[in-house]
Design a protein around this motif. Structure first.
Motif, mmCIF file in Angstrom:
data_model
loop_
_atom_site.group_PDB
_atom_site.id
_atom_site.type_symbol
_atom_site.label_atom_id
_atom_site.label_comp_id
_atom_site.label_asym_id
_atom_site.label_seq_id
_atom_site.Cartn_x
_atom_site.Cartn_y
_atom_site.Cartn_z
ATOM 1 N N GLN A 1 2.922 -12.607 16.984
ATOM 2 C CA GLN A 1 2.403 -11.427 17.663
ATOM 3 C C GLN A 1 3.424 -10.312 17.740
ATOM 4 N N LEU A 2 4.713 -10.631 17.549
ATOM 5 C CA LEU A 2 5.780 -9.634 17.568
ATOM 6 C C LEU A 2 6.550 -9.685 16.262
ATOM 7 N N VAL A 3 7.052 -8.549 15.832
ATOM 8 C CA VAL A 3 7.820 -8.445 14.588
ATOM 9 C C VAL A 3 9.101 -7.691 14.903
ATOM 10 N N GLU A 4 10.205 -8.095 14.254
ATOM 11 C CA GLU A 4 11.465 -7.393 14.420
ATOM 12 C C GLU A 4 11.333 -5.958 13.897
ATOM 13 N N VAL A 5 11.857 -5.001 14.645
ATOM 14 C CA VAL A 5 11.719 -3.592 14.283
ATOM 15 C C VAL A 5 12.433 -3.293 12.974
ATOM 16 N N GLU A 6 13.666 -3.784 12.828
ATOM 17 C CA GLU A 6 14.426 -3.503 11.604
ATOM 18 C C GLU A 6 13.751 -4.115 10.382
ATOM 19 N N GLU A 7 13.229 -5.311 10.546
ATOM 20 C CA GLU A 7 12.523 -5.952 9.424
ATOM 21 C C GLU A 7 11.293 -5.159 9.033
ATOM 22 N N LEU A 8 10.545 -4.668 10.038
ATOM 23 C CA LEU A 8 9.355 -3.871 9.753
ATOM 24 C C LEU A 8 9.731 -2.567 9.062
ATOM 25 N N ARG A 9 10.822 -1.925 9.509
ATOM 26 C CA ARG A 9 11.238 -0.673 8.883
ATOM 27 C C ARG A 9 11.663 -0.897 7.433
ATOM 28 N N THR A 10 12.337 -2.011 7.160
ATOM 29 C CA THR A 10 12.741 -2.297 5.777
ATOM 30 C C THR A 10 11.526 -2.479 4.877
ATOM 31 N N VAL A 11 10.530 -3.220 5.378
ATOM 32 C CA VAL A 11 9.319 -3.445 4.578
ATOM 33 C C VAL A 11 8.577 -2.137 4.343
ATOM 34 N N LEU A 12 8.467 -1.323 5.380
ATOM 35 C CA LEU A 12 7.755 -0.058 5.233
ATOM 36 C C LEU A 12 8.500 0.898 4.309
ATOM 37 N N ALA A 13 9.840 0.913 4.382
ATOM 38 C CA ALA A 13 10.602 1.794 3.505
ATOM 39 C C ALA A 13 10.444 1.385 2.044
ATOM 40 N N THR A 14 10.466 0.072 1.786
ATOM 41 C CA THR A 14 10.271 -0.410 0.416
ATOM 42 C C THR A 14 8.874 -0.062 -0.094
ATOM 43 N N MET A 15 7.884 -0.275 0.752
ATOM 44 C CA MET A 15 6.508 0.043 0.361
ATOM 45 C C MET A 15 6.337 1.537 0.118
ATOM 46 N N LEU A 16 6.975 2.349 0.983
ATOM 47 C CA LEU A 16 6.846 3.794 0.838
ATOM 48 C C LEU A 16 7.515 4.294 -0.439
ATOM 49 N N ALA A 17 8.655 3.693 -0.804
ATOM 50 C CA ALA A 17 9.336 4.100 -2.018
ATOM 51 C C ALA A 17 8.495 3.774 -3.256
ATOM 52 N N ARG A 18 7.886 2.594 -3.275
ATOM 53 C CA ARG A 18 7.026 2.228 -4.409
ATOM 54 C C ARG A 18 5.790 3.110 -4.466
ATOM 55 N N LEU A 19 5.221 3.390 -3.298
ATOM 56 C CA LEU A 19 4.042 4.239 -3.266
ATOM 57 C C LEU A 19 4.369 5.656 -3.709
ATOM 58 N N SER A 20 5.531 6.164 -3.318
ATOM 59 C CA SER A 20 5.930 7.517 -3.717
ATOM 60 C C SER A 20 6.141 7.598 -5.227
ATOM 61 N N LYS A 21 6.715 6.541 -5.782
ATOM 62 C CA LYS A 21 6.928 6.532 -7.236
ATOM 63 C C LYS A 21 5.605 6.536 -7.986
ATOM 64 N N GLY A 22 4.624 5.815 -7.448
ATOM 65 C CA GLY A 22 3.319 5.806 -8.099
ATOM 66 C C GLY A 22 2.578 7.126 -7.936
ATOM 67 N N ILE A 23 2.787 7.790 -6.780
ATOM 68 C CA ILE A 23 2.115 9.068 -6.552
ATOM 69 C C ILE A 23 2.628 10.145 -7.496
ATOM 70 N N ASP A 24 3.913 10.076 -7.877
ATOM 71 C CA ASP A 24 4.482 11.092 -8.759
ATOM 72 C C ASP A 24 3.745 11.182 -10.095
ATOM 73 N N GLY A 25 3.160 10.102 -10.542
ATOM 74 C CA GLY A 25 2.461 10.117 -11.835
ATOM 75 C C GLY A 25 1.009 10.548 -11.751
ATOM 76 N N ILE A 26 0.507 10.805 -10.537
ATOM 77 C CA ILE A 26 -0.906 11.171 -10.391
ATOM 78 C C ILE A 26 -1.231 12.510 -11.050
ATOM 79 N N PRO A 27 -0.404 13.592 -10.899
ATOM 80 C CA PRO A 27 -0.772 14.868 -11.542
ATOM 81 C C PRO A 27 -0.940 14.751 -13.052
ATOM 82 N N VAL A 28 0.000 14.069 -13.717
ATOM 83 C CA VAL A 28 -0.111 13.912 -15.179
ATOM 84 C C VAL A 28 -1.335 13.080 -15.528
#
Length: 209
Positions: free
Chosen positions: A143-170
């Motif tokens: 029911q609880l998650v470590e804050v630092e662990e959650l931030r690491t997972v979200l940062a990794t997910m956000l970086a991958r998502l941002s990389k995929g978004i860059d190719g959308i215009p082309v």
């Protein structure tokens, strides 16, 4: 003439009061978290409470009555433990005030001295330990998650998502057969969406702290 009851003493039945427990003990006994118990107490006016307290403590519950209420069974009436009777104060005798003469040396107290500040500090310590136990139990249940662990997972997910978004215009230009002149406009739209996503994510993380 002696009756059958003469000389026979009957033992009075001992009436046992139900043992009352505090809010932290009740939450552990029910397998709830403190926030869940607080929400239930705020929303359910019929929840069986022996004595209401404050955030500092003083709450009392009868575990048997609470379990019966949650199971939909009749709840036995439980009264708060009666306070000890106060001793009657002696009536003061009118007399002229006389000076108090203290013996030499420090005066020893007749019994142990209780300090209100120490009792309050002990209550805070007990509440803190109970909160830590609840957090550990909630973390084991997922029911609880470590804050630092959650931030690491979200940062990794956000970086991958941002990389995929860059190719959308082309990709949109190729799929829709658009002109290459629209590429800067599409990239600007994607950048605005990415900035808004980052702001929303930061707002969610700040609210959770």
């Amino acid at each position: 003439m002696l009756s059958a009851s003469d000389g026979v003493t009957t033992k009075a039945k001992r009436v046992t009061q139900p043992r009352c427990i505090g809010k932290a003990e009740l939450a552990v006994a029910l397998g709830w978290t403190r926030p869940k118990l607080d929400r239930r107490l705020d929303s359910d006016a019929s929840f069986p409470v022996v004595a209401r307290g404050t955030r500092a403590g003083g709450w009392q519950f009868d575990l048997a009555a609470v379990r019966a209420y949650l199971d939909g069974k009749p709840v036995p009436k439980v009264s708060a433990p009666a306070p000890a009777p106060k001793r009657s104060a002696r009536k003061p005798v009118a007399a002229e005030p006389t000076p108090t003469v203290l013996p030499p040396g420090p005066e020893k107290p007749a019994g142990p001295v209780k300090h209100l500040g120490e009792e309050t500090a002990k209550q805070r310590k007990d509440n803190a330990q109970a909160a830590m136990l609840e957090d550990e139990l909630a973390q084991k249940r997922g029911q609880l998650v470590e804050v630092e662990e959650l931030r690491t997972v979200l940062a990794t997910m956000l970086a991958r998502l941002s990389k995929g978004i860059d190719g959308i215009p082309v990709l949109m230009i190729k799929r829709l057969g658009l002109s290459d002149d629209t590429l800067p406009v599409l990239r600007e739209i994607v950048d605005d969406l990415r900035k808004q996503m980052v702001l929303d994510l930061r707002r969610v993380l700040s609210d959770g702290e």
